[in-house]
Design an enzyme around this catalytic site. Structure first.
Site, short mmCIF file in Angstrom:
data_model
loop_
_atom_site.label_atom_id
_atom_site.label_comp_id
_atom_site.label_asym_id
_atom_site.label_seq_id
_atom_site.Cartn_x
_atom_site.Cartn_y
_atom_site.Cartn_z
N CYS A 159 26.77 63.07 75.11
CA CYS A 159 27.45 62.73 76.36
C CYS A 159 26.73 63.25 77.60
CB CYS A 159 28.89 63.24 76.32
SG CYS A 159 29.06 65.02 76.04
N HIS B 182 33.10 67.75 76.37
CA HIS B 182 32.73 66.35 76.56
C HIS B 182 32.71 66.02 78.05
CE1 HIS B 182 32.07 62.30 75.15
NE2 HIS B 182 33.06 61.83 75.89
N HIS C 168 30.84 57.00 78.89
CA HIS C 168 30.51 58.23 78.18
C HIS C 168 29.91 57.89 76.83
CE1 HIS C 168 34.34 58.25 75.56
NE2 HIS C 168 34.37 57.14 76.26
#
Length: 221
Positions: free
Chosen positions: A123, A176, A192
């Site tokens: 990510c 994340h 993402h």
């Protein structure tokens, strides 16, 4: 008459710190914007407060359809068809418009922890590569990226902002990161590198992401 032994001042202070810590921990675990078992964005919570109708939005850009196909050996194999929703046009300009276009060009790239190429990426690498393709250098890790900008409220989101998430609902540990691509009347989209579907664009208003959302940051350009 028996007198209760006095508690030393140091112990009283210690107990006070423990109690405050427990209260703070419990408050950090409260789920964000939850109503009747569903999570809502800050925008939708404001609409609900004023009695306006909130329309459910799709949670992702891909739909999986499995079809059973008989084989010559008599067994049944399944094929998977993935249908993608078209990108919604955003209103980003300048460098951020290029960054978002770069990020979208990586759509479909598989997730690979530590990966930094079209063969596989994670990510934070998606953001770093998308900015690098536009001539901007940003930090590599998601925690460094969280500090590379100014914190903003979810109601202030605009294309190019970073969104940070935890591994589970209520977590305050960043695991994340994604980048906002669209903010309009239909909601907020972000791109993402998903561990299951690779680079993909999703709705930020989906319960899954709202429950894990930690903070938003506007990158310094």
């Amino acid at each position: 008459m028996l007198r209760r032994p006095a508690v030393p001042r140091a112990w009283r202070a210690y107990y006070g710190v423990v109690i405050v810590g427990l209260l703070l921990a419990s408050s950090c675990q409260r789920k964000l914007n939850q109503l009747n078992g569903r999570y809502y964005s800050a925008r939708d919570m404001a609409r609900l407060k004023h009695g306006q109708r909130v329309v459910a939005r799709p949670s992702g850009t891909k739909t999986k359809v499995k079809t059973a196909v008989p084989t010559s050996s008599g067994s049944v194999a399944t094929t998977k068809t993935v249908v993608k929703r078209p990108f919604r046009p955003g209103n980003a300009t300048g460098v951020l418009a290029s960054v978002i276009e770069n990020a979208r060009s990586y759509q479909g790239t598989p997730y690979l922890f530590g990966g930094t190429t079209r063969m596989g990426m994670d990510c934070s690498a998606l953001l770093q590569l998308s900015f690098a393709d536009a001539g901007v250098t940003i930090p590599r890790s998601s925690n460094e990226q969280a500090a590379w900008g100014d914190p903003i409220k979810p109601t202030e989101l605009r294309p190019g902002d970073f969104l940070f998430f935890g591994a589970s609902p209520g977590s305050q540990v960043i695991t994340h990161v994604g980048m906002v691509t669209v903010v309009d009347d239909e909601g907020v989209e972000f791109i993402h590198a998903s561990t299951s579907l690779g680079v993909i664009e999703n709705s930020f208003e989906a319960d899954y992401y709202l429950s894990r959302f930690i903070r938003a940051v506007r990158p310094r350009l």
